[in-house]
Design a protein around this motif. Structure first.
Motif, PDB file in Angstrom:
ATOM      1  N   CYS A 167       0.825  -1.211   0.000  1.00 31.30           N
ATOM      2  CA  CYS A 167       0.000   0.000   0.000  1.00 31.30           C
ATOM      3  C   CYS A 167       0.861   1.264   0.000  1.00 31.30           C
ATOM      4  CB  CYS A 167      -0.902  -0.025   1.237  1.00 31.30           C
ATOM      5  SG  CYS A 167      -2.016   1.363   1.340  1.00 31.30           S
ATOM      6  N   GLY A 168       0.694   2.091  -1.028  1.00 28.50           N
ATOM      7  CA  GLY A 168       1.407   3.377  -1.104  1.00 28.50           C
ATOM      8  C   GLY A 168       0.683   4.435  -0.298  1.00 28.50           C
ATOM      9  N   SER A 169       1.386   5.528  -0.009  1.00 29.71           N
ATOM     10  CA  SER A 169       0.822   6.517   0.926  1.00 29.71           C
ATOM     11  C   SER A 169      -0.415   7.217   0.368  1.00 29.71           C
ATOM     12  CB  SER A 169       1.877   7.551   1.318  1.00 29.71           C
ATOM     13  OG  SER A 169       2.209   8.338   0.197  1.00 29.71           O
ATOM     14  N   ALA A 170      -0.515   7.342  -0.960  1.00 29.71           N
ATOM     15  CA  ALA A 170      -1.696   8.013  -1.525  1.00 29.71           C
ATOM     16  C   ALA A 170      -2.959   7.183  -1.285  1.00 29.71           C
ATOM     17  CB  ALA A 170      -1.491   8.281  -3.016  1.00 29.71           C
ATOM     18  N   ASP A 217      -3.358   3.154  -5.952  1.00 27.96           N
ATOM     19  CA  ASP A 217      -3.822   4.276  -6.783  1.00 27.96           C
ATOM     20  C   ASP A 217      -3.117   5.560  -6.370  1.00 27.96           C
ATOM     21  OD1 ASP A 217      -5.609   2.483  -7.812  1.00 27.96           O
ATOM     22  OD2 ASP A 217      -7.122   2.952  -6.286  1.00 27.96           O
ATOM     23  N   LEU A 218      -2.806   6.371  -7.394  1.00 26.24           N
ATOM     24  CA  LEU A 218      -2.186   7.668  -7.091  1.00 26.24           C
ATOM     25  C   LEU A 218      -3.154   8.815  -7.338  1.00 26.24           C
ATOM     26  CD1 LEU A 218       1.417   7.382  -8.599  1.00 26.24           C
ATOM     27  CD2 LEU A 218       0.810   7.600  -6.198  1.00 26.24           C
ATOM     28  N   ASP A 219      -4.270   8.505  -8.030  1.00 23.16           N
ATOM     29  CA  ASP A 219      -5.145   9.589  -8.492  1.00 23.16           C
ATOM     30  C   ASP A 219      -6.139  10.007  -7.404  1.00 23.16           C
ATOM     31  OD1 ASP A 219      -6.517   7.274  -8.504  1.00 23.16           O
ATOM     32  OD2 ASP A 219      -7.634   7.659 -10.354  1.00 23.16           O
ATOM     33  N   CYS A 275      -6.476  13.719   1.478  1.00 21.89           N
ATOM     34  CA  CYS A 275      -5.338  13.608   2.376  1.00 21.89           C
ATOM     35  C   CYS A 275      -5.639  12.460   3.325  1.00 21.89           C
ATOM     36  CB  CYS A 275      -5.150  14.900   3.159  1.00 21.89           C
ATOM     37  SG  CYS A 275      -4.537  16.241   2.134  1.00 21.89           S
ATOM     38  N   PHE A 276      -4.626  12.043   4.058  1.00 27.58           N
ATOM     39  CA  PHE A 276      -4.787  10.922   4.994  1.00 27.58           C
ATOM     40  C   PHE A 276      -5.260  11.493   6.337  1.00 27.58           C
ATOM     41  CE2 PHE A 276      -2.239   7.466   7.431  1.00 27.58           C
ATOM     42  CZ  PHE A 276      -3.394   6.717   7.603  1.00 27.58           C
ATOM     43  N   GLU A 277      -6.573  11.525   6.536  1.00 29.03           N
ATOM     44  CA  GLU A 277      -7.147  12.061   7.773  1.00 29.03           C
ATOM     45  C   GLU A 277      -7.518  10.872   8.655  1.00 29.03           C
ATOM     46  OE1 GLU A 277      -7.727  15.362   8.276  1.00 29.03           O
ATOM     47  OE2 GLU A 277      -7.526  16.185   6.241  1.00 29.03           O
ATOM     48  N   LEU A 302       2.379  17.655  12.096  1.00 27.49           N
ATOM     49  CA  LEU A 302       1.073  18.011  11.547  1.00 27.49           C
ATOM     50  C   LEU A 302       1.241  18.179  10.028  1.00 27.49           C
ATOM     51  CD1 LEU A 302      -1.065  20.927  13.069  1.00 27.49           C
ATOM     52  CD2 LEU A 302      -1.328  20.036  10.796  1.00 27.49           C
ATOM     53  N   THR A 303       0.626  17.299   9.274  1.00 26.54           N
ATOM     54  CA  THR A 303       0.753  17.381   7.803  1.00 26.54           C
ATOM     55  C   THR A 303      -0.217  18.416   7.260  1.00 26.54           C
ATOM     56  OG1 THR A 303       1.143  15.011   7.795  1.00 26.54           O
ATOM     57  CG2 THR A 303       0.707  16.023   5.677  1.00 26.54           C
ATOM     58  N   ILE A 304       0.275  19.317   6.407  1.00 27.76           N
ATOM     59  CA  ILE A 304      -0.634  20.303   5.796  1.00 27.76           C
ATOM     60  C   ILE A 304      -0.800  20.078   4.296  1.00 27.76           C
ATOM     61  CG2 ILE A 304      -0.145  22.035   7.574  1.00 27.76           C
ATOM     62  CD1 ILE A 304       1.453  23.559   5.360  1.00 27.76           C
ATOM     63  N   ILE A 305       0.150  19.380   3.690  1.00 26.40           N
ATOM     64  CA  ILE A 305       0.089  19.152   2.237  1.00 26.40           C
ATOM     65  C   ILE A 305       0.756  17.818   1.942  1.00 26.40           C
ATOM     66  CG2 ILE A 305       2.147  20.627   1.960  1.00 26.40           C
ATOM     67  CD1 ILE A 305       1.153  21.366  -0.846  1.00 26.40           C
ATOM     68  N   GLU A 306       0.162  17.046   1.055  1.00 24.88           N
ATOM     69  CA  GLU A 306       0.749  15.752   0.696  1.00 24.88           C
ATOM     70  C   GLU A 306       1.040  15.718  -0.799  1.00 24.88           C
ATOM     71  OE1 GLU A 306      -1.254  12.317   2.273  1.00 24.88           O
ATOM     72  OE2 GLU A 306      -1.914  13.444   4.022  1.00 24.88           O
ATOM     73  N   GLY A 307       1.962  14.828  -1.195  1.00 24.07           N
ATOM     74  CA  GLY A 307       2.278  14.657  -2.613  1.00 24.07           C
ATOM     75  C   GLY A 307       3.175  15.759  -3.147  1.00 24.07           C
TER      76      GLY A 307
END
Ligand code: 5AD
Length: 451
Positions: A113-116, A139-141, A145-147, A161-166
């Motif tokens: 499993c990839g992070s997206a 899937d990448l599409d 976000c991972f909430e 604290l993540t504010i932006i992914e990818g």
């Protein structure tokens, strides 16, 4: 203690998991969230794979050496006790990069499993629980976000604290856009409310994360800029320190420096990866700035009212890097005088633009350049740290070294400053005067109160 919400379908009840993390802070924080998802389903974390029903590896693929680690772990694990009865999952960047090939290469693996695809983790876990032994999330599409409802944070005082992914950039050397998917920002209001919850839970330092943290743009109608978000986080009552990583020079704007100048809670530290001091190499790397443009950003930071500490990342021996290009990197180090440099030998990565370039610098020459860079930087750090003798700094006590009887403190400029302290001081802020300085850390004495 935070209560873990255990949902009605707590199918992991009584089962245990072991999760090992490789790589960057983003991976560390993803693992905290993955642990939260598992615990909310009733699974219990354990410290070694021995007693675990599920073994998970959260992998890193930034350089070849990092990517290899998971394969050596899987190899060693095959011989472990009860190995065949455990469920093994591979998460993160190598999972995304290798995809279904993992099942062929390592047949003992049941989850890739990839992070997206982490937002789908509860669903993927449910598939495993129902007996499926080839479960994948690749899937990448995604626009999500991972909430998570619950995050199991490993540090009691500093929270990620993540504010932006990818990432939407295409730096020629970098595998991240292929492994972490397209850029997606979280809404400003959601970020602020997470921040308030963190303060309520006792955290005083917030570390804001993103692959390109300063590319963050508020997707909600409020439309805050990144600098505005920083200021609002710093204004949350109870927040004492805010750091952010990693910034890309292309998106680095003067309002970020103004925000740091006007908010003491924003730490006086900026990590601004340059990668190379040669404009030609920067162009080949597709970084989107020249040496001069980068130096203008540095100049803007150096003009701030506060003394802001600078750190960077450098790649030694990128495709086509000549001795002259390398000299340019050395001269950039001398000109900027960073407080910390993370330097790496170039490592060709799958699916990147640079894979189509000739990897011209021999391995020994890459190693030689890396060592030369590190030695030049070590001398700079000795000099800069020596200049701090006698100065007083506030430190957050992050740990305790029993062997030395020293508390491990960190200044807002991100320097380690140790002093004779007590284990009970972990998590407290203390005033310390520097008494000796090495290249990588400082030692001091507790400053007398009132001074
Ligand atoms: N080879 C070597 N170093 C790399 N980095 C990213 N990709 C590569 C690569 N292919 C370094 C960059 C980046 C840091 C996180 O890792 O310096 O900023």
């Amino acid at each position: 203690m935070v209560d873990v919400p255990v949902g009605p379908a707590c199918s992991g009840e009584g089962k245990t998991f072991y999760l090992e993390t490789f790589g960057c802070q983003m991976n560390v924080h993803d693992s905290e969230k993955v642990a939260g998802v598992l615990m909310a389903r009733g699974y219990r974390p354990v410290d070694s794979h021995d007693g675990a029903d599920i073994v998970l590896y959260n992998t890193c693929s930034i350089r070849e050496k990092a990517a290899q680690k998971v394969f050596s772990r899987l190899g060693a694990f095959r011989k472990a006790r009860n190995a065949e009865r455990k469920i093994i999952g591979v998460l993160g960047c190598v999972a995304q990069q290798e995809g279904e090939r993992f099942f062929e290469r390592a047949p003992q693996v049941s989850l890739v499993c990839g992070s997206a695809s982490y937002p789908r983790l509860p669903d993927l876990l449910a598939q495993i629980e129902s007996g499926n032994r080839r479960v994948k999330g690749l899937d990448l599409d995604t626009e999500d976000c991972f909430e998570t409802e619950f995050t199991r944070r490993d540090n009691r005082f500093r929270a990620y604290l993540t504010i932006i992914e990818g990432c939407d950039q295409r730096c020629a050397f970098c595998v991240v856009p292929m492994t972490r998917g397209p850029e997606r920002s979280r809404s400003g209001l959601k970020i602020i409310s997470e921040c308030r919850r963190l303060v309520d839970a006792g955290y005083t330092e917030i570390q804001i994360l993103g692959q390109i943290v300063n590319a963050w743009r508020d997707p909600s109608p409020a439309g805050w800029s990144f600098a505005e978000l920083l200021s609002r986080i710093a204004d949350v009552p109870g927040v004492r320190r805010v750091r952010f990583t990693t910034s890309h020079p292309r998106f680095f704007t003067p309002d970020i420096v103004q925000a740091i100048d006007s908010h003491p809670a924003l730490c006086d530290q900026i990590h601004l990866p340059v990668q190379s001091g040669s404009t030609e190499i920067l162009a080949r790397m597709l970084r989107g700035y020249s040496r001069e443009e980068y130096l203008e950003k540095i100049h803007c930071i150096r003009k701030a009212r506060r003394v802001i500490s600078l750190s960077t990342d450098i790649i030694a021996g990128f495709c086509g890097e000549t001795a002259k290009d390398f000299e340019q990197t050395l001269s950039l180090l001398a000109e900027v005088e960073y407080d910390q440099v993370f330097a790496f030998k170039f490592s060709p990565r799958p699916n990147t633009v640079a894979l189509g370039f000739a990897d011209t610098v021999p391995e020994e020459e890459k190693a030689r350049r890396l060592a030369e860079l590190q030695e030049a930087q070590r001398r700079i750090q000795v000099r800069r740290n020596q200049a701090l003798l006698g100065q007083r700094f506030e430190v957050l006590v992050e740990g305790y070294q029993h062997r030395l009887g020293q508390a491990v403190g960190r200044t807002t400029s991100n320097r380690v400053l140790n002093f004779p302290g007590e284990p009970v001081e972990i998590g407290c802020y203390r005033q310390v005067t520097v008494t000796s300085a090495g290249p990588h850390s400082l030692v001091g004495d507790r400053a007398e109160s009132g001074h």
